[in-house]
Scaffold this motif. Structure first.
Motif, short mmCIF file in Angstrom:
data_model
loop_
_atom_site.label_atom_id
_atom_site.label_comp_id
_atom_site.label_asym_id
_atom_site.label_seq_id
_atom_site.Cartn_x
_atom_site.Cartn_y
_atom_site.Cartn_z
N LYS A 115 50.00 44.05 42.25
CA LYS A 115 49.70 44.41 43.63
C LYS A 115 49.54 43.18 44.52
N LYS A 116 48.82 42.20 43.97
CA LYS A 116 48.49 41.03 44.78
C LYS A 116 47.98 39.92 43.89
N HIS A 117 48.19 38.68 44.31
CA HIS A 117 47.58 37.56 43.61
C HIS A 117 47.13 36.51 44.63
N GLN A 118 46.05 35.83 44.32
CA GLN A 118 45.50 34.85 45.26
C GLN A 118 44.51 33.94 44.53
N TYR A 119 44.40 32.70 44.98
CA TYR A 119 43.38 31.82 44.41
C TYR A 119 42.37 31.44 45.48
N PHE A 120 41.14 31.21 45.04
CA PHE A 120 40.04 30.92 45.95
C PHE A 120 39.35 29.65 45.52
N ASP A 121 39.22 28.71 46.43
CA ASP A 121 38.55 27.44 46.16
C ASP A 121 37.04 27.69 46.15
N MET A 122 36.45 27.61 44.96
CA MET A 122 35.03 27.88 44.83
C MET A 122 34.15 26.65 45.03
N PHE A 123 34.77 25.55 45.44
CA PHE A 123 34.00 24.34 45.71
C PHE A 123 33.83 24.12 47.21
N LEU A 134 37.25 40.90 47.25
CA LEU A 134 36.68 41.69 46.18
C LEU A 134 36.31 43.10 46.64
N LYS A 135 35.79 43.22 47.83
CA LYS A 135 35.37 44.53 48.34
C LYS A 135 36.55 45.45 48.61
N GLU A 136 37.70 44.88 48.90
CA GLU A 136 38.88 45.68 49.27
C GLU A 136 39.76 46.04 48.07
N ILE A 137 39.36 45.66 46.86
CA ILE A 137 40.14 46.02 45.67
C ILE A 137 40.10 47.54 45.48
N PRO A 138 41.27 48.18 45.40
CA PRO A 138 41.30 49.65 45.24
C PRO A 138 40.77 50.10 43.88
N GLU A 139 40.32 51.32 43.80
CA GLU A 139 39.87 51.90 42.55
C GLU A 139 40.99 51.90 41.52
N SER A 140 40.61 51.80 40.25
CA SER A 140 41.54 51.83 39.11
C SER A 140 42.51 50.65 39.09
N THR A 141 42.14 49.56 39.75
CA THR A 141 42.96 48.35 39.74
C THR A 141 42.45 47.41 38.65
N LEU A 142 43.38 46.88 37.86
CA LEU A 142 43.02 45.86 36.87
C LEU A 142 42.89 44.52 37.58
N VAL A 143 41.87 43.76 37.21
CA VAL A 143 41.58 42.47 37.84
C VAL A 143 41.62 41.39 36.76
#
Length: 225
Positions: A115-123, A134-143
């Motif tokens: 569905k989608k891929h993305q990286y997030f700089d946690m620093f 994270l809040k917009e991830i649809p139900e029954s989606t594998l993460v």
């Protein structure tokens, strides 16, 4: 001519005649032809048939109603992470779609489609963008998540809880330069069985300042949720 030399000559002639007789009789009956390459490669062919390649190069084959996956975290800040799902590389350094922090791929839990891929700089990244994602991830989606370099510096309590809600048992403990790989799902009940975590400990780190990479592979059922 010496007797020993004569015996050797007779033995050679006998071997040649026997070989000719065998090949002539065999090919005449079967009509088959075989090359030297075929003959020498027969053993490797048998080995290949006994041990076929599995999806994502996993050690085990997944059953029909399961998806194959492999997730590998980054190694220090040099070698990027990779995420494979159903024999397709979703994220990797080769595809040039990974980055420092958390690398996340979202997959339809029923059809196995990205569905989608993305990286997030946690620093130094924007935590609000990560929270919205994270809040917009649809139900029954594998993460599927793979860390690279630093996955935890920007994680606040809300972000950690959202990751915990996806089934993570280690989201509350992730910190600076830890190695982490995870497969969870939106709407999962309880903890996901698919997670590996390695703490950044200077006295035990494989690299100077980082623990070694961690790897996770397996078979996730369709409709995990």
């Amino acid at each position: 001519m010496r007797l020993s030399a004569l015996i050797r000559l007779v033995a050679i002639i006998f071997t040649l005649l026997a070989t000719w007789f065998f090949t002539h009789t065999y090919f005449k009956k079967t009509g088959k032809a075989i090359s030297l390459r075929d003959f020498l490669g027969s053993s490797s062919k048998i080995t290949s048939e006994k041990h076929p390649r599995n999806k994502c190069d996993n050690r085990k084959k997944c059953l029909r109603d399961f998806f194959a996956f492999k997730i590998t975290s980054g190694a220090a800040n040099v070698v990027g992470p990779s995420i494979c799902f159903e024999d397709k590389i979703l994220m990797s350094a080769v595809k040039n779609n990974v980055g420092r922090g958390l690398n996340i791929a979202l997959v339809d839990g029923t059809r196995g489609i990205l569905k989608k891929h993305q990286y997030f700089d946690m620093f130094s990244g924007d935590i609000d963008t990560f929270l919205t994602f994270l809040k917009e991830i649809p139900e029954s989606t594998l993460v599927l998540i793979a860390s690279f370099d630093d996955p935890g510096s920007k994680l606040n309590p809300e972000a950690r809880q959202l990751l915990t809600d996806l089934g993570s048992a280690h989201a509350q403990n992730i910190s600076f330069r830890d190695s982490w790989v995870f497969l969870g799902a939106k709407g999962i009940k309880g903890k996901s069985p698919f997670e590996e975590f390695l703490k950044n400990k200077p006295e035990k780190n494989k690299y100077d300042g980082w623990p070694e990479a961690v790897k996770l592979e397996g078979c996730v059922p369709r409709k995990m949720v």
